[in-house]
Design a protein around this motif. Structure first.
Motif, PDB file in Angstrom:
ATOM      1  N   LEU A 124       0.830  -1.207   0.000  1.00  0.00           N
ATOM      2  CA  LEU A 124       0.000   0.000   0.000  1.00  0.00           C
ATOM      3  C   LEU A 124       0.862   1.253   0.000  1.00  0.00           C
ATOM      4  CD1 LEU A 124      -2.781  -1.049   2.565  1.00  0.00           C
ATOM      5  CD2 LEU A 124      -3.065  -0.730   0.103  1.00  0.00           C
ATOM      6  N   ALA A 125       1.923   1.256   0.821  1.00  0.00           N
ATOM      7  CA  ALA A 125       2.809   2.422   0.860  1.00  0.00           C
ATOM      8  C   ALA A 125       3.465   2.644  -0.498  1.00  0.00           C
ATOM      9  CB  ALA A 125       3.867   2.231   1.943  1.00  0.00           C
ATOM     10  N   HIS A 126       3.887   1.570  -1.136  1.00  0.00           N
ATOM     11  CA  HIS A 126       4.551   1.679  -2.440  1.00  0.00           C
ATOM     12  C   HIS A 126       3.582   2.164  -3.522  1.00  0.00           C
ATOM     13  CE1 HIS A 126       5.876   0.084  -6.379  1.00  0.00           C
ATOM     14  NE2 HIS A 126       7.101   0.375  -5.935  1.00  0.00           N
ATOM     15  N   ASP A 127       2.362   1.624  -3.518  1.00  0.00           N
ATOM     16  CA  ASP A 127       1.422   1.910  -4.605  1.00  0.00           C
ATOM     17  C   ASP A 127       0.696   3.238  -4.439  1.00  0.00           C
ATOM     18  OD1 ASP A 127       2.121  -0.554  -5.615  1.00  0.00           O
ATOM     19  OD2 ASP A 127       0.310  -1.579  -4.903  1.00  0.00           O
ATOM     20  N   TYR A 128       0.374   3.631  -3.197  1.00  0.00           N
ATOM     21  CA  TYR A 128      -0.492   4.786  -2.980  1.00  0.00           C
ATOM     22  C   TYR A 128       0.212   5.975  -2.332  1.00  0.00           C
ATOM     23  CZ  TYR A 128      -4.137   1.403  -4.042  1.00  0.00           C
ATOM     24  OH  TYR A 128      -4.905   0.453  -4.656  1.00  0.00           O
ATOM     25  N   ALA A 129       1.487   5.824  -1.995  1.00  0.00           N
ATOM     26  CA  ALA A 129       2.257   6.964  -1.469  1.00  0.00           C
ATOM     27  C   ALA A 129       3.624   6.983  -2.131  1.00  0.00           C
ATOM     28  CB  ALA A 129       2.379   6.869   0.048  1.00  0.00           C
ATOM     29  N   PRO A 130       3.653   7.062  -3.470  1.00  0.00           N
ATOM     30  CA  PRO A 130       4.949   6.963  -4.169  1.00  0.00           C
ATOM     31  C   PRO A 130       5.923   8.082  -3.803  1.00  0.00           C
ATOM     32  CG  PRO A 130       3.190   7.634  -5.672  1.00  0.00           C
ATOM     33  CD  PRO A 130       2.536   7.218  -4.405  1.00  0.00           C
ATOM     34  N   ARG A 131       5.431   9.306  -3.596  1.00  0.00           N
ATOM     35  CA  ARG A 131       6.339  10.402  -3.255  1.00  0.00           C
ATOM     36  C   ARG A 131       6.994  10.145  -1.901  1.00  0.00           C
ATOM     37  NH1 ARG A 131       1.948  13.545  -4.838  1.00  0.00           N
ATOM     38  NH2 ARG A 131       1.623  14.243  -2.686  1.00  0.00           N
ATOM     39  N   ALA A 132       6.199   9.776  -0.916  1.00  0.00           N
ATOM     40  CA  ALA A 132       6.761   9.504   0.403  1.00  0.00           C
ATOM     41  C   ALA A 132       7.655   8.272   0.364  1.00  0.00           C
ATOM     42  CB  ALA A 132       5.636   9.304   1.413  1.00  0.00           C
ATOM     43  N   TYR A 133       7.249   7.267  -0.382  1.00  0.00           N
ATOM     44  CA  TYR A 133       8.016   6.017  -0.418  1.00  0.00           C
ATOM     45  C   TYR A 133       9.408   6.244  -0.997  1.00  0.00           C
ATOM     46  CZ  TYR A 133       8.531   0.940  -0.568  1.00  0.00           C
ATOM     47  OH  TYR A 133       8.948  -0.357  -0.350  1.00  0.00           O
ATOM     48  N   ALA A 134       9.528   7.260  -1.841  1.00  0.00           N
ATOM     49  CA  ALA A 134      10.829   7.557  -2.449  1.00  0.00           C
ATOM     50  C   ALA A 134      11.809   8.140  -1.445  1.00  0.00           C
ATOM     51  CB  ALA A 134      10.635   8.528  -3.619  1.00  0.00           C
ATOM     52  N   ASP A 135      11.380   8.540  -0.273  1.00  0.00           N
ATOM     53  CA  ASP A 135      12.248   9.095   0.779  1.00  0.00           C
ATOM     54  C   ASP A 135      12.446   8.015   1.836  1.00  0.00           C
ATOM     55  OD1 ASP A 135      13.511  10.441   2.798  1.00  0.00           O
ATOM     56  OD2 ASP A 135      11.841  11.800   3.249  1.00  0.00           O
ATOM     57  N   PRO A 136      13.506   7.211   1.769  1.00  0.00           N
ATOM     58  CA  PRO A 136      13.667   6.077   2.690  1.00  0.00           C
ATOM     59  C   PRO A 136      13.885   6.488   4.141  1.00  0.00           C
ATOM     60  CG  PRO A 136      15.635   6.373   1.352  1.00  0.00           C
ATOM     61  CD  PRO A 136      14.614   7.312   0.807  1.00  0.00           C
ATOM     62  N   ALA A 137      14.336   7.719   4.375  1.00  0.00           N
ATOM     63  CA  ALA A 137      14.646   8.119   5.755  1.00  0.00           C
ATOM     64  C   ALA A 137      13.388   8.542   6.516  1.00  0.00           C
ATOM     65  CB  ALA A 137      15.667   9.253   5.745  1.00  0.00           C
ATOM     66  N   ARG A 138      12.580   9.401   5.925  1.00  0.00           N
ATOM     67  CA  ARG A 138      11.417   9.933   6.638  1.00  0.00           C
ATOM     68  C   ARG A 138      10.086   9.473   6.036  1.00  0.00           C
ATOM     69  NH1 ARG A 138      11.936  14.785   9.635  1.00  0.00           N
ATOM     70  NH2 ARG A 138      10.045  15.614   8.680  1.00  0.00           N
ATOM     71  N   GLY A 139       9.959   9.603   4.742  1.00  0.00           N
ATOM     72  CA  GLY A 139       8.673   9.341   4.103  1.00  0.00           C
ATOM     73  C   GLY A 139       8.260   7.878   4.130  1.00  0.00           C
ATOM     74  N   ARG A 140       9.204   6.966   3.785  1.00  0.00           N
ATOM     75  CA  ARG A 140       8.828   5.554   3.680  1.00  0.00           C
ATOM     76  C   ARG A 140       8.394   4.962   5.015  1.00  0.00           C
ATOM     77  NH1 ARG A 140      12.932   1.681   0.674  1.00  0.00           N
ATOM     78  NH2 ARG A 140      12.539   3.303  -0.899  1.00  0.00           N
ATOM     79  N   PRO A 141       9.145   5.192   6.117  1.00  0.00           N
ATOM     80  CA  PRO A 141       8.671   4.627   7.395  1.00  0.00           C
ATOM     81  C   PRO A 141       7.287   5.152   7.795  1.00  0.00           C
ATOM     82  CG  PRO A 141      10.950   5.336   7.591  1.00  0.00           C
ATOM     83  CD  PRO A 141      10.454   5.852   6.278  1.00  0.00           C
ATOM     84  N   LEU A 142       7.056   6.453   7.565  1.00  0.00           N
ATOM     85  CA  LEU A 142       5.758   7.006   7.935  1.00  0.00           C
ATOM     86  C   LEU A 142       4.661   6.473   7.022  1.00  0.00           C
ATOM     87  CD1 LEU A 142       4.114   8.791   9.754  1.00  0.00           C
ATOM     88  CD2 LEU A 142       4.706  10.765   8.321  1.00  0.00           C
ATOM     89  N   ALA A 143       4.967   6.307   5.730  1.00  0.00           N
ATOM     90  CA  ALA A 143       3.971   5.757   4.796  1.00  0.00           C
ATOM     91  C   ALA A 143       3.605   4.332   5.198  1.00  0.00           C
ATOM     92  CB  ALA A 143       4.514   5.790   3.370  1.00  0.00           C
ATOM     93  N   GLU A 144       4.594   3.517   5.569  1.00  0.00           N
ATOM     94  CA  GLU A 144       4.303   2.141   5.979  1.00  0.00           C
ATOM     95  C   GLU A 144       3.584   2.111   7.329  1.00  0.00           C
ATOM     96  OE1 GLU A 144       7.105  -0.929   5.522  1.00  0.00           O
ATOM     97  OE2 GLU A 144       8.033  -0.080   3.716  1.00  0.00           O
ATOM     98  N   LEU A 145       3.920   3.072   8.199  1.00  0.00           N
ATOM     99  CA  LEU A 145       3.206   3.159   9.479  1.00  0.00           C
ATOM    100  C   LEU A 145       1.730   3.497   9.240  1.00  0.00           C
ATOM    101  CD1 LEU A 145       3.039   3.287  12.579  1.00  0.00           C
ATOM    102  CD2 LEU A 145       3.788   5.688  12.423  1.00  0.00           C
ATOM    103  N   CYS A 146       1.475   4.495   8.404  1.00  0.00           N
ATOM    104  CA  CYS A 146       0.084   4.871   8.112  1.00  0.00           C
ATOM    105  C   CYS A 146      -0.666   3.704   7.476  1.00  0.00           C
ATOM    106  CB  CYS A 146       0.050   6.081   7.181  1.00  0.00           C
ATOM    107  SG  CYS A 146       0.580   7.630   7.943  1.00  0.00           S
ATOM    108  N   ALA A 147      -0.021   3.007   6.545  1.00  0.00           N
ATOM    109  CA  ALA A 147      -0.670   1.884   5.882  1.00  0.00           C
ATOM    110  C   ALA A 147      -0.955   0.755   6.866  1.00  0.00           C
ATOM    111  CB  ALA A 147       0.205   1.382   4.735  1.00  0.00           C
ATOM    112  N   ALA A 148      -0.011   0.490   7.765  1.00  0.00           N
ATOM    113  CA  ALA A 148      -0.207  -0.593   8.741  1.00  0.00           C
ATOM    114  C   ALA A 148      -1.332  -0.251   9.716  1.00  0.00           C
ATOM    115  CB  ALA A 148       1.099  -0.857   9.496  1.00  0.00           C
TER     116      ALA A 148
END
Length: 698
Positions: A625-649
């Motif tokens: 879900l983080a990869h498919d629906y939050a591509p901009r955040a997912y592209a930032d491995p330091a801040r965006g990706r962890p938060l995107a996966e947290l929101c998705a979880a």
């Protein structure tokens, strides 16, 4: 699927204790309540009456179910109850009803003469004497006993008067043909005429004229006269102190148009009797699935002049009648049945298994108990639903259900055939019994919104039929499907912590200002809402186009109302995860992240259109879900990706079917890990995030 529940209502012990306290007679006569058990369909109301019926089996007890009955006037209900109470009982002397019988005779015979009182008296006396004479009376009494043994009662069908008299006057051997009545009946006759037998005859003649006059107001007077005679007969039967218990009357489904009028008249008569210091010995326990059975506006707080609705734990005679030297504030005592707690669900699971030793396919010991967290989180403790899920889960397989069984629980088909209704559909039908088809369809639209009020104000019902638009909200309220919202936090996502731990400690105006997730608007019961949301998304009934349109309309309405959190809530429901992550990334710089956490849980409680999800595990789904629906955040491995996966979880964890296995949900590891990663990049308040991560640690 059975419509009755083997699961007792929550608070049954408190209800039973209160009823027994009222049921036992005291030295001095005292007022008795009309107890009304209020609850949604399947809340255990009928189970509670079953329990009380068993408790009162050896005493003066009568039970009537208004659900299947046709039109019935209050006096006909009194007649029915008298018939039941006058039956032979093993351990107590049954009351007799001479006053009621005389009144019933007056209304059952053809119209008496209006031209001559002399002629009318002669016609009435002939009817009285023919109703109870010699061989006919003996035959009638025998037939009455046969009817008792078969469980038949006079309701909705004409009953020959001698047959009714045979039971109501059991023990009075004969009505002489002379005017010198049996003393027992003479006293009853006098009660109609201010202690005068001639005046009693005239009163019965007037009653006959009222009954046959065809005037609605006269019909109300007939009901009042006959119901008063019923209460007078009961009072006479309880003169003296030899009886230990009052009469217990159990009335099921008084939401029928015929149940409430009888109780309203009963309360009016009681009020008149109380002004003379007289109280009847009739304890009534009734059930209703809507607050419309109550005669006054009611709330659960006892505010103002409204009729107080009690919780089972609040019941006591002193609470219902605060002043012992005066009648109660109201003769009504409504009790709102609550849902089961998780502990109670686990206990019911254990008792379900213990009650079925040796049954084919019986689950292994404690298997059902292990499903209690899921069953409770799905149903929020709705008793009939708990019982239904236990029955289904027990029959899945000998070793107990697997996690895959539990995830697909509501889409399973209890009868085995795909053409049969799914478990979710069968439960929806039960919970929405009493709703019309257009109301039910409109309810699914209302479920899309966080609050029903928002759905109405956003115009979701504008294209629904006029009947549904005008009546749905009242039906949801009156049928008790609106409730106080459950605070969103780790407690609702599979983590630890008391419910509501993130809420401000004080509910002051300033607290409300800073807590943008706080409001007092009622919400749909979470179990009903989950079932309706599933219906909104299910194929073939649901569609992604309709889902997207509804949540888009809601997001735009909340934006226009300057409610950004609820706007984000519905944007997330439409898979706009990138927008949500961007909003919370901007808030990570705050010095106190507790409000940030409240808002994060609030937004990620959004519903999810799950039809298009893959079959991957919930942990992997969070990454997808983080990869498919939050591509901009997912592209930032330091801040965006962890938060995107947290929101998705957290979004996934909003559905308890994805919080498995029970006790150690798979998603907990992902949520805890992402909280720790986000804490590493939080500028000022990593402590709050790390503390939150601990709530998801085994």
């Amino acid at each position: 699927m059975s419509q009755s529940s083997s699961t007792p209502p929550a608070g049954q012990a408190e209800i039973t204790a209160f009823v027994r306290d009222c049921w036992q007679r005291t030295k001095a006569a005292r007022p008795l309540p009309v107890v009304v058990l209020l609850g949604r369909p399947g809340s255990g109301k009928t189970h509670a009456l079953d329990h009380l019926a068993r408790q009162g089996a050896r005493f003066l007890t009568a039970r009537v179910d208004f659900g299947p009955r046709g039109a019935q006037r209050p006096y006909e209900t009194a007649r029915h109850l008298a018939f039941l109470l006058a039956r032979k009982h093993d351990s107590v002397h049954a009351p007799r009803f001479p006053r009621l019988m005389l009144g019933l005779l007056a209304v059952s015979i053809p119209p008496l003469s209006r031209d001559s009182r002399v002629v009318a008296r002669r016609e009435l006396k002939e009817a009285l004497n023919s109703a109870r004479s010699g061989e006919l009376a003996q035959t009638a009494e025998g037939a009455a006993e046969a009817i008792e043994s078969l469980g038949l009662v006079p309701s909705g069908i004409p009953v020959p008067l001698p047959l009714l008299a045979g039971l109501l006057l059991r023990g009075v051997r004969r009505l002489p043909s002379s005017a010198a009545f049996n003393p027992f009946l003479k006293s009853a006759l006098k009660s109609f005429g201010d202690d005068s037998a001639p005046a009693g005859f005239d009163a019965l003649i007037d009653l006959n004229h009222l009954h046959h006059g065809g005037i609605p107001e006269d019909a109300k007077d007939v009901d009042a006269i006959l119901c008063k005679a019923f209460l007078d007969d009961l009072g006479a039967a309880f003169t003296g102190g030899d009886r230990l218990y009052h009469c217990l009357v159990l009335l099921d489904n008084i939401a029928s148009p015929h149940g409430t009028p009888f109780l309203e008249l009963l309360c009016d008569l009681r009020q008149e009797r109380a002004s003379r210091g007289a109280y009847d010995p009739l304890l009534v326990v009734a059930t209703g699935a809507t607050t419309r059975v109550l005669p006054e506006s009611a709330d659960g707080n006892g505010n103002g002049t409204t009729l107080r609705i009690f919780a089972p734990g609040q019941l006591s005679y002193a609470a219902w009648r605060p002043r012992p030297d005066a009648p109660p504030p109201s003769w009504w005592c409504p009790v709102l049945l609550r849902d089961l707690t998780e502990t109670e669900v686990a206990r019911e699971a254990t008792e379900y298994e213990a009650a079925r030793p040796g049954a084919a396919g019986r689950p292994a010991a404690r298997v059902l108990r292990g499903t209690a967290p899921l069953v409770h989180r799905l149903t929020y403790g709705h008793p009939w639903s708990v019982s239904t899920l236990h029955t289904f889960l027990a029959g899945i397989r000998a070793g107990g259900p697997t996690d895959d069984d539990l995830r697909g629980l509501l889409q399973a088909h209890p009868q085995g055939a795909q053409s049969d209704p799914s478990l979710a559909e069968a439960i929806r039908r039960r919970l929405l019994s009493g709703f019309t088809s257009d109301q039910r369809q409109a309810a699914a639209f209302v479920a899309a919104a966080r609050t029903p009020r928002a759905a109405v104000n956003a115009g979701l019902l504008n294209d629904r039929p006029e009947h549904a638009r005008d009546t749905l909200m009242r039906e949801l309220r009156d049928r008790l499907w609106l409730s106080v919202r459950v605070p969103e936090d780790a407690h609702t996502r599979g983590g630890r912590g008391p419910s509501g731990y993130l809420l401000p400690s004080r509910r002051s105006d300033s607290a409300r200002t800073t807590d943008h997730t706080y409001d007092e608007q009622p919400v749909l019961h979470p179990w009903l809402r989950l079932l309706l949301l599933d219906e909104l998304a299910e194929v073939p009934g649901g569609s992604l186009e309709r889902w997207t349109r509804l949540h888009g309309d809601l997001a735009r309405w909340h934006r226009d109302q300057h409610q950004p959190l609820d706007e984000l809530y519905h944007l997330l429901a439409n898979n706009q995860l990138d927008t949500v992550v961007g909003r919370f990334l901007a808030g990570l710089d705050a010095g106190d992240l507790v409000p940030w956490l409240r808002e994060l849980y609030h937004v990620t409680a959004a519903p999810m259109y799950t039809v298009h999800l893959s079959d991957a595990s919930p942990q992997r789904l969070a990454g997808e879900l983080a990869h498919d629906y939050a591509p901009r955040a997912y592209a930032d491995p330091a801040r965006g990706r962890p938060l995107a996966e947290l929101c998705a979880a957290l979004w996934l964890a909003g559905d308890p079917r994805r919080r498995l296995p029970a006790g150690a949900p798979e998603l907990n590891h992902k949520i805890g890990a992402m909280f720790r990663q986000v804490a590493m990049v939080a500028d000022s308040d990593a402590t709050s995030l790390l503390a939150e991560a601990v709530r998801y640690t085994d």
